[in-house]
Design a protein around this motif. Structure first.
Motif, PDB file in Angstrom:
ATOM      1  N   LYS A   8       5.815  -1.213   2.808  1.00  0.00           N
ATOM      2  CA  LYS A   8       4.733  -1.887   3.541  1.00  0.00           C
ATOM      3  C   LYS A   8       3.900  -0.878   4.327  1.00  0.00           C
ATOM      4  O   LYS A   8       2.669  -0.963   4.351  1.00  0.00           O
ATOM      5  CB  LYS A   8       5.302  -2.963   4.462  1.00  0.00           C
ATOM      6  CG  LYS A   8       5.785  -4.185   3.696  1.00  0.00           C
ATOM      7  CD  LYS A   8       6.543  -5.158   4.562  1.00  0.00           C
ATOM      8  CE  LYS A   8       5.610  -6.040   5.356  1.00  0.00           C
ATOM      9  NZ  LYS A   8       6.346  -7.168   5.984  1.00  0.00           N
ATOM     10  N   LYS A   9       4.554   0.095   4.923  1.00  0.00           N
ATOM     11  CA  LYS A   9       3.838   1.134   5.662  1.00  0.00           C
ATOM     12  C   LYS A   9       2.943   1.935   4.719  1.00  0.00           C
ATOM     13  O   LYS A   9       1.793   2.234   5.045  1.00  0.00           O
ATOM     14  CB  LYS A   9       4.839   2.060   6.365  1.00  0.00           C
ATOM     15  CG  LYS A   9       4.201   3.098   7.243  1.00  0.00           C
ATOM     16  CD  LYS A   9       5.253   3.917   7.984  1.00  0.00           C
ATOM     17  CE  LYS A   9       4.601   4.945   8.855  1.00  0.00           C
ATOM     18  NZ  LYS A   9       5.583   5.779   9.549  1.00  0.00           N
ATOM     19  N   ALA A  10       3.456   2.257   3.534  1.00  0.00           N
ATOM     20  CA  ALA A  10       2.673   3.024   2.550  1.00  0.00           C
ATOM     21  C   ALA A  10       1.463   2.236   2.070  1.00  0.00           C
ATOM     22  O   ALA A  10       0.425   2.818   1.739  1.00  0.00           O
ATOM     23  CB  ALA A  10       3.555   3.412   1.371  1.00  0.00           C
ATOM     24  N   PRO A  14       0.969  -4.434   7.840  1.00  0.00           N
ATOM     25  CA  PRO A  14       1.750  -4.493   9.086  1.00  0.00           C
ATOM     26  C   PRO A  14       3.137  -5.087   8.853  1.00  0.00           C
ATOM     27  O   PRO A  14       3.303  -6.012   8.055  1.00  0.00           O
ATOM     28  CB  PRO A  14       0.913  -5.404   9.992  1.00  0.00           C
ATOM     29  CG  PRO A  14      -0.470  -5.349   9.427  1.00  0.00           C
ATOM     30  CD  PRO A  14      -0.292  -5.153   7.945  1.00  0.00           C
ATOM     31  N   GLN A  15       4.129  -4.556   9.543  1.00  0.00           N
ATOM     32  CA  GLN A  15       5.511  -5.010   9.383  1.00  0.00           C
ATOM     33  C   GLN A  15       5.673  -6.495   9.687  1.00  0.00           C
ATOM     34  O   GLN A  15       6.516  -7.162   9.082  1.00  0.00           O
ATOM     35  CB  GLN A  15       6.453  -4.193  10.278  1.00  0.00           C
ATOM     36  CG  GLN A  15       6.450  -2.700   9.995  1.00  0.00           C
ATOM     37  CD  GLN A  15       6.841  -2.342   8.585  1.00  0.00           C
ATOM     38  OE1 GLN A  15       7.767  -2.901   8.026  1.00  0.00           O
ATOM     39  NE2 GLN A  15       6.112  -1.427   7.978  1.00  0.00           N
ATOM     40  N   ILE A  57       9.896   4.817  -5.582  1.00  0.00           N
ATOM     41  CA  ILE A  57       9.666   3.382  -5.391  1.00  0.00           C
ATOM     42  C   ILE A  57       8.255   3.119  -4.884  1.00  0.00           C
ATOM     43  O   ILE A  57       7.578   2.197  -5.351  1.00  0.00           O
ATOM     44  CB  ILE A  57      10.740   2.780  -4.459  1.00  0.00           C
ATOM     45  CG1 ILE A  57      12.101   2.791  -5.157  1.00  0.00           C
ATOM     46  CG2 ILE A  57      10.355   1.360  -4.035  1.00  0.00           C
ATOM     47  CD1 ILE A  57      13.269   2.401  -4.278  1.00  0.00           C
ATOM     48  N   ILE A  58       7.775   3.933  -3.960  1.00  0.00           N
ATOM     49  CA  ILE A  58       6.413   3.762  -3.437  1.00  0.00           C
ATOM     50  C   ILE A  58       5.384   3.923  -4.558  1.00  0.00           C
ATOM     51  O   ILE A  58       4.450   3.128  -4.674  1.00  0.00           O
ATOM     52  CB  ILE A  58       6.143   4.751  -2.281  1.00  0.00           C
ATOM     53  CG1 ILE A  58       6.918   4.323  -1.037  1.00  0.00           C
ATOM     54  CG2 ILE A  58       4.644   4.834  -1.972  1.00  0.00           C
ATOM     55  CD1 ILE A  58       6.954   5.375   0.055  1.00  0.00           C
ATOM     56  N   ILE A  59       5.542   4.941  -5.376  1.00  0.00           N
ATOM     57  CA  ILE A  59       4.604   5.151  -6.487  1.00  0.00           C
ATOM     58  C   ILE A  59       4.624   3.940  -7.411  1.00  0.00           C
ATOM     59  O   ILE A  59       3.566   3.435  -7.821  1.00  0.00           O
ATOM     60  CB  ILE A  59       4.945   6.437  -7.271  1.00  0.00           C
ATOM     61  CG1 ILE A  59       4.698   7.669  -6.410  1.00  0.00           C
ATOM     62  CG2 ILE A  59       4.122   6.519  -8.565  1.00  0.00           C
ATOM     63  CD1 ILE A  59       5.264   8.962  -7.009  1.00  0.00           C
ATOM     64  N   TYR A  60       5.811   3.455  -7.735  1.00  0.00           N
ATOM     65  CA  TYR A  60       5.943   2.311  -8.631  1.00  0.00           C
ATOM     66  C   TYR A  60       5.251   1.079  -8.041  1.00  0.00           C
ATOM     67  O   TYR A  60       4.454   0.420  -8.707  1.00  0.00           O
ATOM     68  CB  TYR A  60       7.425   2.026  -8.871  1.00  0.00           C
ATOM     69  CG  TYR A  60       7.691   0.952  -9.898  1.00  0.00           C
ATOM     70  CD1 TYR A  60       7.901   1.285 -11.224  1.00  0.00           C
ATOM     71  CD2 TYR A  60       7.749  -0.397  -9.545  1.00  0.00           C
ATOM     72  CE1 TYR A  60       8.154   0.318 -12.176  1.00  0.00           C
ATOM     73  CE2 TYR A  60       7.996  -1.371 -10.486  1.00  0.00           C
ATOM     74  CZ  TYR A  60       8.197  -1.016 -11.802  1.00  0.00           C
ATOM     75  OH  TYR A  60       8.441  -1.987 -12.746  1.00  0.00           O
ATOM     76  N   VAL A  61       5.551   0.779  -6.788  1.00  0.00           N
ATOM     77  CA  VAL A  61       4.983  -0.417  -6.159  1.00  0.00           C
ATOM     78  C   VAL A  61       3.476  -0.287  -6.007  1.00  0.00           C
ATOM     79  O   VAL A  61       2.741  -1.241  -6.288  1.00  0.00           O
ATOM     80  CB  VAL A  61       5.665  -0.707  -4.801  1.00  0.00           C
ATOM     81  CG1 VAL A  61       4.984  -1.858  -4.082  1.00  0.00           C
ATOM     82  CG2 VAL A  61       7.148  -1.016  -4.997  1.00  0.00           C
ATOM     83  N   LYS A  62       3.002   0.877  -5.597  1.00  0.00           N
ATOM     84  CA  LYS A  62       1.555   1.065  -5.453  1.00  0.00           C
ATOM     85  C   LYS A  62       0.832   0.879  -6.782  1.00  0.00           C
ATOM     86  O   LYS A  62      -0.304   0.433  -6.812  1.00  0.00           O
ATOM     87  CB  LYS A  62       1.233   2.455  -4.888  1.00  0.00           C
ATOM     88  CG  LYS A  62       1.366   2.559  -3.396  1.00  0.00           C
ATOM     89  CD  LYS A  62       0.868   3.915  -2.929  1.00  0.00           C
ATOM     90  CE  LYS A  62       0.654   3.940  -1.449  1.00  0.00           C
ATOM     91  NZ  LYS A  62       0.017   5.182  -1.005  1.00  0.00           N
ATOM     92  N   THR A  63       1.493   1.220  -7.869  1.00  0.00           N
ATOM     93  CA  THR A  63       0.881   1.064  -9.183  1.00  0.00           C
ATOM     94  C   THR A  63       0.732  -0.405  -9.557  1.00  0.00           C
ATOM     95  O   THR A  63      -0.280  -0.800 -10.127  1.00  0.00           O
ATOM     96  CB  THR A  63       1.722   1.792 -10.250  1.00  0.00           C
ATOM     97  OG1 THR A  63       1.803   3.171  -9.898  1.00  0.00           O
ATOM     98  CG2 THR A  63       1.090   1.673 -11.627  1.00  0.00           C
TER      99      THR A  63
END
Length: 98
Positions: A8-10, A14-15, A57-63
């Motif tokens: 969520k931060k990436a 907001p949390q 995981i961040i790269i995957y989710v952002k994609t």
């Protein structure tokens, strides 16, 4: 910090906002299952404090986050494949070793 909070931060969410949590968790779990299928030790994947796993995981989710399924394919960045390969070589499951 939990992986959902890191993601969520990436994404600059907001949390306190929970509107996307289900979709984000789906992508996080999909990525974790993919990593296991690549031979990476599940105990290593579930160590949410590990920065390399968090990055993958961040790269995957952002994609895929917010991606509308219109039939077109969305490709993961080359950095994702490189990091997954590196993880598979260094943190592979002992059960995959002959």
């Amino acid at each position: 910090m939990a992986i959902l909070d890191i993601v969520k931060k990436a994404l600059l969410i907001p949390q306190v906002e929970t509107y996307a949590d289900d979709e984000l968790n789906t992508h996080i779990n999909s990525c974790k299952h993919y990593l296991v299928s690549c031979g990476i030790d599940p105990s290593y994947i579930n160590d949410e404090s590990n920065p390399m796993v968090s990055t993958v995981i961040i790269i995957y989710v952002k994609t895929f986050y917010g991606f509308k399924n219109d039939g077109s394919a969305k490709e993961l960045p080359k950095s994702f494949d490189m990091l997954v390969g590196q993880l598979a070589l260094t943190k592979g499951s002992a059960t995959n070793v002959s």
